[in-house]
Design an enzyme around this catalytic site. Structure first.
Site, PDB file in Angstrom:
ATOM      1  CB  SER A  43      -0.964   0.009   1.192  1.00  0.00           C
ATOM      2  OG  SER A  43      -2.048  -0.848   0.946  1.00  0.00           O
ATOM      3  CB  ALA A  44       4.387   2.133   0.358  1.00  0.00           C
TER       4      ALA A  44
END
Length: 411
Positions: free
Chosen positions: A93-94
């Site tokens: 999710s970065a």
């Protein structure tokens, strides 16, 4: 066995190196890298450990049975392959924070209006009670579609068509704009569908051509074949069923919600079901801006540095007005999915109890399992950390937090 740490640290930033070493000694890191830019200049660039997800699974004969590593690492006689200077890693999710730069760049150029209804660009999206959803709602996890009535297979998730069709048809779980809840997987198809319909180009292509290539970033939303063919370029990760040998202690209410198959929390993370194999070349090649970005810590730090100012060679991404917009709070309070209080700007997670960053001015995004990247305009910081020793945590990974504390002390 002591881990060999390579790279450079500018004078005054030695505490970051010390914290990075301790992550291997005490917090379970196996292979990782950290990079920091300050006022556009690289001041930390470190890497170490092994690029094998599990050293026990390393090829005992070396790459392709040659007894040597084609990327230059010495694995003669067998053993784990070392993390190299250009080793890339999936950051889960970065990726969201990286991908958010695309709609903000479009907004900066007058090609996207954050206050316009999503359906003004994507008419099919008005189905299911979503006709009032604005672009800003989509970017800040207020669109009301954090989950799907039927989870997509990994093949469907990656095909570029099934995901946008599913989120456009999905009945909203709440009136868009009235509440927020982390769109863990559906953010991929929401963002991809919006950008494609607003520009006629894919988000991954825009990222590569308008941001990554001009800045010289080793970061891809959709790994190209040229990089996929480079042996050892991308560090493997644990398969989903075994990931998390390094464990954190999540809040009980989050654990209970995730354990409940009927909860919105569980359904949001299960929008792709079963969980995809993140080492699968097809998954790595997919343009999934919520979860499948691949790159180096150096690229993440340089990217975020370029969102807040000019980097070493004179390049930058955002105007000061867009930088201010990136850190503006659009959502705060109880999160319908993460079951804690969260804060979001337009695609970025903001500093708060759920995801402590450097200061209240910071904006960025963690990746489930440990990776973290952010900018802090007040301190002039661009930060990137990637790891292949994936934890169970969604946010506030202890290794990333140790690096942030060290950076704060150095400043």
């Amino acid at each position: 066995m002591p881990v060999e740490i390579q790279g450079v640290v500018a004078e005054g930033f030695e505490p970051v190196r010390d914290a990075f070493v301790r992550n291997f000694q005490a917090l379970g890191d196996r292979g990782a890298a950290v990079s920091v830019y300050r006022d556009g200049r690289k001041v930390v660039d470190l890497w170490g450990g092994t690029r094998d997800a599990d050293a026990a699974d390393a090829d005992p004969a070396g790459d392709a049975g040659t007894g040597g590593d084609p990327d230059g690492g010495d694995v003669a006689g067998g053993g784990p392959r070392p993390w190299a200077e250009d080793t890339a890693q999936i950051v889960r999710s970065a990726t969201k924070g990286v991908a958010a730069a695309v709609p903000l760049l479009l907004q900066q150029r007058g090609l996207l209006d954050l206050d316009a209804p999503v359906s003004s660009y994507w008419p099919e999206f008005k189905a299911g009670g979503k006709e009032r959803a604005r672009v800003r709602d989509l970017l800040s996890h207020r669109a009301g579609v954090p989950a799907l009535d039927r989870g997509l297979t990994a093949v469907e998730a990656a095909d570029g068509v099934s995901g946008p069709l599913a989120v456009a048809a999905q009945q909203a779980f709440w009136e868009p704009g009235t509440e927020h809840g982390y769109h863990a997987q559906t953010f991929s198809w929401l963002l991809s569908g919006l950008v494609l319909r607003a520009t006629g180009r894919s988000l991954g292509a825009l990222w590569a051509e308008e941001i990554a290539e001009p800045l010289g970033l080793d970061f891809w939303i959709g790994l190209p074949e040229s990089e996929a063919q480079r042996v050892g370029r991308v560090a493997p990760v644990d398969p989903p069923e075994s990931a998390g040998t390094l464990r954190t202690r999540p809040k009980r209410n989050v654990s209970a919600a995730y354990a409940d198959p009927d909860s919105l929390t569980r359904r949001a993370f299960a929008a792709i079901h079963p969980l995809p194999d993140e080492n699968d070349p097809a998954y790595r090649a997919a343009e999934l801006p919520a979860s499948a970005g691949i790159g180096t810590a150096r690229a993440l730090a340089r990217f975020y540095a370029a969102t807040i100012g000019v980097v070493e060679d004179g390049a930058r991404i955002f105007t000061p007005a867009t930088t201010a917009l990136a850190g503006k709070e659009f959502s705060s309070g109880p999160d319908r999915v993460l079951v804690v209080n969260t804060r979001f700007g337009p695609g970025y997670m903001l500093h708060g109890p759920a995801s402590p960053l450097l200061s209240p001015a910071s904006f960025g995004h963690p990746g489930r399992g440990g990776s973290l990247a952010f900018a802090d305009p007040e301190a002039g910081i661009g930060f990137g950390y990637v790891t292949n020793a994936l934890a169970k945590s969604v946010t506030a990974d202890p290794r990333a937090q140790a690096l942030i504390r060290a950076l704060r002390s150095a400043l």
